[in-house]
Design a protein around this motif. Structure first.
Motif, PDB file in Angstrom:
ATOM      1  N   ALA A   1       0.834  -1.209   0.000  1.00 18.92           N
ATOM      2  CA  ALA A   1       0.000   0.000   0.000  1.00 18.92           C
ATOM      3  C   ALA A   1       0.867   1.257   0.000  1.00 18.92           C
ATOM      4  O   ALA A   1       0.582   2.219  -0.737  1.00 18.92           O
ATOM      5  N   ILE A   2       1.937   1.252   0.807  1.00 23.81           N
ATOM      6  CA  ILE A   2       2.849   2.408   0.859  1.00 23.81           C
ATOM      7  C   ILE A   2       3.502   2.641  -0.496  1.00 23.81           C
ATOM      8  O   ILE A   2       3.609   3.784  -0.978  1.00 23.81           O
ATOM      9  N   ILE A   3       3.925   1.559  -1.148  1.00 25.85           N
ATOM     10  CA  ILE A   3       4.575   1.681  -2.461  1.00 25.85           C
ATOM     11  C   ILE A   3       3.595   2.238  -3.492  1.00 25.85           C
ATOM     12  O   ILE A   3       3.929   3.140  -4.266  1.00 25.85           O
ATOM     13  N   ILE A   4       2.357   1.705  -3.480  1.00 26.94           N
ATOM     14  CA  ILE A   4       1.345   2.164  -4.443  1.00 26.94           C
ATOM     15  C   ILE A   4       1.026   3.638  -4.229  1.00 26.94           C
ATOM     16  O   ILE A   4       0.952   4.424  -5.186  1.00 26.94           O
TER      17      ILE A   4
ATOM     18  N   ILE B   1       3.886   5.799  -5.453  1.00 23.46           N
ATOM     19  CA  ILE B   1       3.908   5.887  -6.924  1.00 23.46           C
ATOM     20  C   ILE B   1       2.820   6.828  -7.422  1.00 23.46           C
ATOM     21  O   ILE B   1       3.061   7.680  -8.293  1.00 23.46           O
ATOM     22  N   LEU B   2       1.599   6.678  -6.855  1.00 21.49           N
ATOM     23  CA  LEU B   2       0.491   7.551  -7.266  1.00 21.49           C
ATOM     24  C   LEU B   2       0.799   9.014  -6.982  1.00 21.49           C
ATOM     25  O   LEU B   2       0.509   9.889  -7.799  1.00 21.49           O
TER      26      LEU B   2
ATOM     27  N   ALA C   1       0.859  11.937  -9.527  1.00 23.49           N
ATOM     28  CA  ALA C   1      -0.247  12.896  -9.419  1.00 23.49           C
ATOM     29  C   ALA C   1       0.204  14.296  -9.025  1.00 23.49           C
ATOM     30  O   ALA C   1      -0.362  15.281  -9.505  1.00 23.49           O
ATOM     31  N   ILE C   2       1.208  14.415  -8.149  1.00 20.81           N
ATOM     32  CA  ILE C   2       1.609  15.749  -7.671  1.00 20.81           C
ATOM     33  C   ILE C   2       2.278  16.564  -8.777  1.00 20.81           C
ATOM     34  O   ILE C   2       1.879  17.711  -9.030  1.00 20.81           O
ATOM     35  N   PRO C   3       3.318  16.041  -9.470  1.00 25.03           N
ATOM     36  CA  PRO C   3       3.940  16.853 -10.532  1.00 25.03           C
ATOM     37  C   PRO C   3       2.986  17.206 -11.672  1.00 25.03           C
ATOM     38  O   PRO C   3       3.102  18.264 -12.285  1.00 25.03           O
ATOM     39  N   THR C   4       2.036  16.315 -11.965  1.00 27.05           N
ATOM     40  CA  THR C   4       1.099  16.590 -13.062  1.00 27.05           C
ATOM     41  C   THR C   4      -0.049  17.507 -12.651  1.00 27.05           C
ATOM     42  O   THR C   4      -0.848  17.916 -13.493  1.00 27.05           O
TER      43      THR C   4
END
Length: 497
Positions: free
Chosen positions: A237-240, A243-244, A248-251
């Protein structure tokens, strides 16, 4: 917890030594006093730190953003209690959870004490949310462990413990507010860190002698197979999530606005799922399902109440800072001092309400009617605070007694609803979900603050009267509806009064 473990714990706890109560109550009273000192002291100046200009020692954030952050922070604190309770029950044990939580809280306040750094600010919020989630629910659980279930001192012990919470909440804004006014925000936050450090020292030094084995047993420990599975799921869960976030933040998909929206959805979705799971469970009896139906309008009323009460540390805190005459009767008032009013009024009037309900006995109002009174007073507290603007305009500074009156009225509502809600939760909870239903009760506060994060952005001096009027009016209308429906709700409670 196994009965044999309960007996082992009780045999190791000195049963006299703190006002006729077990010695362990001393340890827990002062641990919680200092934890609440640190939490409420920090929260008393937090919104000011965010929206004050950098030249005044703040972060220079937009006021609406600052108000939303405080609300989201409060919501996450209450949500994290579910995680903290699970970790204590399955992995740590309550005593270790309290200690780890205290360390995280202290580190969070130390991060806040580092001048002018937005990165450290958000790190501190994460640390304090996680730490409070570990400490807050579990220190209360340890109080229950130092008494036998038949001990007549049990309720009195919890009352003394509750007094420690409110004493910490009363003293801290006065101390931290004065330090912040005279020496700046970061020394104010440092005071909060010192408070938590003192609490940890008290806990460590007196724990072994006063608490014995209390808090050391893991109630429902994970088996080795379960541990491997759970840790794998948590790691995945931490890895997912990482990654999200990295995508999501830069975009720009995940920004502050979408994060507020996400927490708002979770604030509603999580308790809704709780209700559905409990209602549909084969472990829930027909009578218990009826009681769950009765609990739903009480939960909604609680959300409405806390949505108003929790604005004491956001909207009313801003009102104290920008709209209130702070030079009064020859004294310069720190706006943070108003945060001491709520615990002060609770300390003074909680015994009065306890006496009143005892005096009325069977003639006292039903649980739904008490909730309706709570909503009524909450709504009036907001209508009261719009009167100065109505009479004097939105530009003139307001006499501080108006703010005192508003805090006083909402506390009367809180004493009608909050302790009654705790008691009603224990009575209406399905047997198979007793602990989780208590978590559900606290989620009403999380839901309220998640909603607040959405609505506080509508508050400005220009919209002040409309803002207070609509929210206060909505609470009063809901109180009337609840009062009218109270006999029907009572019928679904199946014998609970």
């Amino acid at each position: 917890m196994l009965e044999s473990n309960r007996q082992k714990i009780l045999s190791t706890v000195p049963q006299k030594g703190f006002f006729g109560h077990p010695k362990g109550l001393f340890t827990l009273f002062f641990t919680e006093f200092w934890e609440r000192f640190s939490y409420y002291g920090m929260k008393a100046i937090l919104v000011y730190y965010m929206y004050y200009e950098v030249s005044k020692g703040g972060l220079g954030l937009d006021q609406s953003t600052a108000l939303a952050i405080v609300s989201i922070y409060g919501s996450l604190v209450y949500m994290s209690g579910i995680i903290g309770g699970w970790l204590a029950d399955r992995i740590f044990g309550t005593s270790r959870a309290v200690f780890i939580g205290g360390i995280l809280i202290m580190l969070g306040h130390i991060a806040l004490a580092i001048p002018g750094n937005i990165t450290f600010f958000f790190i501190s919020m994460v640390l304090i949310v996680l730490g409070t989630g570990l400490l807050k629910p579990n220190v209360s659980s340890v109080v229950g462990e130092i008494y036998s279930e038949e001990d007549s001192r049990r309720d009195s012990g919890f009352s003394i413990f509750y007094m420690g919470i409110n004493l910490g909440g009363f003293v801290s804004p006065l101390v931290v507010g004065a330090v912040q006014s005279n020496y700046g925000f970061h020394l104010g936050f440092a005071c909060a860190a010192v408070g938590m450090f003192i609490g940890l020292v008290v806990f460590l030094v007196t724990k072994k002698k006063n608490l014995g084995l209390a808090g050391t047993f893991v109630a429902n420990p994970l088996s080795p197979t379960e541990k491997k599975k759970v840790f794998s799921i948590i790691g995945l869960a931490i890895i997912i999530i990482a990654i999200l976030c990295a995508i999501a933040i830069p975009t720009g998909i995940l920004n502050f606005e979408t994060f507020i929206g996400l927490i708002g959805i979770l604030g509603i979705l999580i308790p809704t799922m709780y209700f559905i799971v409990m209602y549909r469970s084969p472990k829930t009896t027909k009578v218990e399902r009826s009681r769950i139906i009765a609990y739903i309008p009480l939960f909604i009323a609680s959300v409405m109440f806390w949505a108003i009460q929790e604005q004491g540390s956001t909207i009313l805190a801003t009102y104290a800072d920008k709209r209130t005459q702070l030079d009064f009767a020859g004294i310069h008032i720190s706006p943070a001092w108003f945060q001491s009013l709520n615990p002060l009024f609770i300390i003074v009037f909680a015994p009065v309400f306890a006496w009143l309900w005892m005096k009325l006995g069977k003639r006292q109002p039903s649980i739904p009617k008490k909730f309706s009174f709570g909503l009524l007073f909450a709504g009036i507290s907001f209508l009261v605070i719009l009167l100065p603007a109505y009479f004097g305009g939105s530009e003139s500074l307001v006499n501080p007694l108006w703010l005192v009156l508003s805090y006083f009225i909402v506390v009367i509502g809180e004493l009608c609803l909050s302790p009654v809600g705790l008691s009603a939760t224990t009575k209406l909870a399905p047997a198979a979900f007793s602990a989780q239903t208590m978590s559900l009760w606290f989620l009403s506060n999380a839901a309220a603050q998640a909603i607040n994060a959405q609505i506080v952005k509508f508050y400005t001096p220009a919209t002040e009267m409309v803002y207070f009027g609509i929210i206060g009016g909505a609470s009063i209308v809901l109180s009337i509806i609840l009062f009218i429906l109270s006999p029907k709700i009572q019928s679904f409670m199946k014998g609970v009064h």
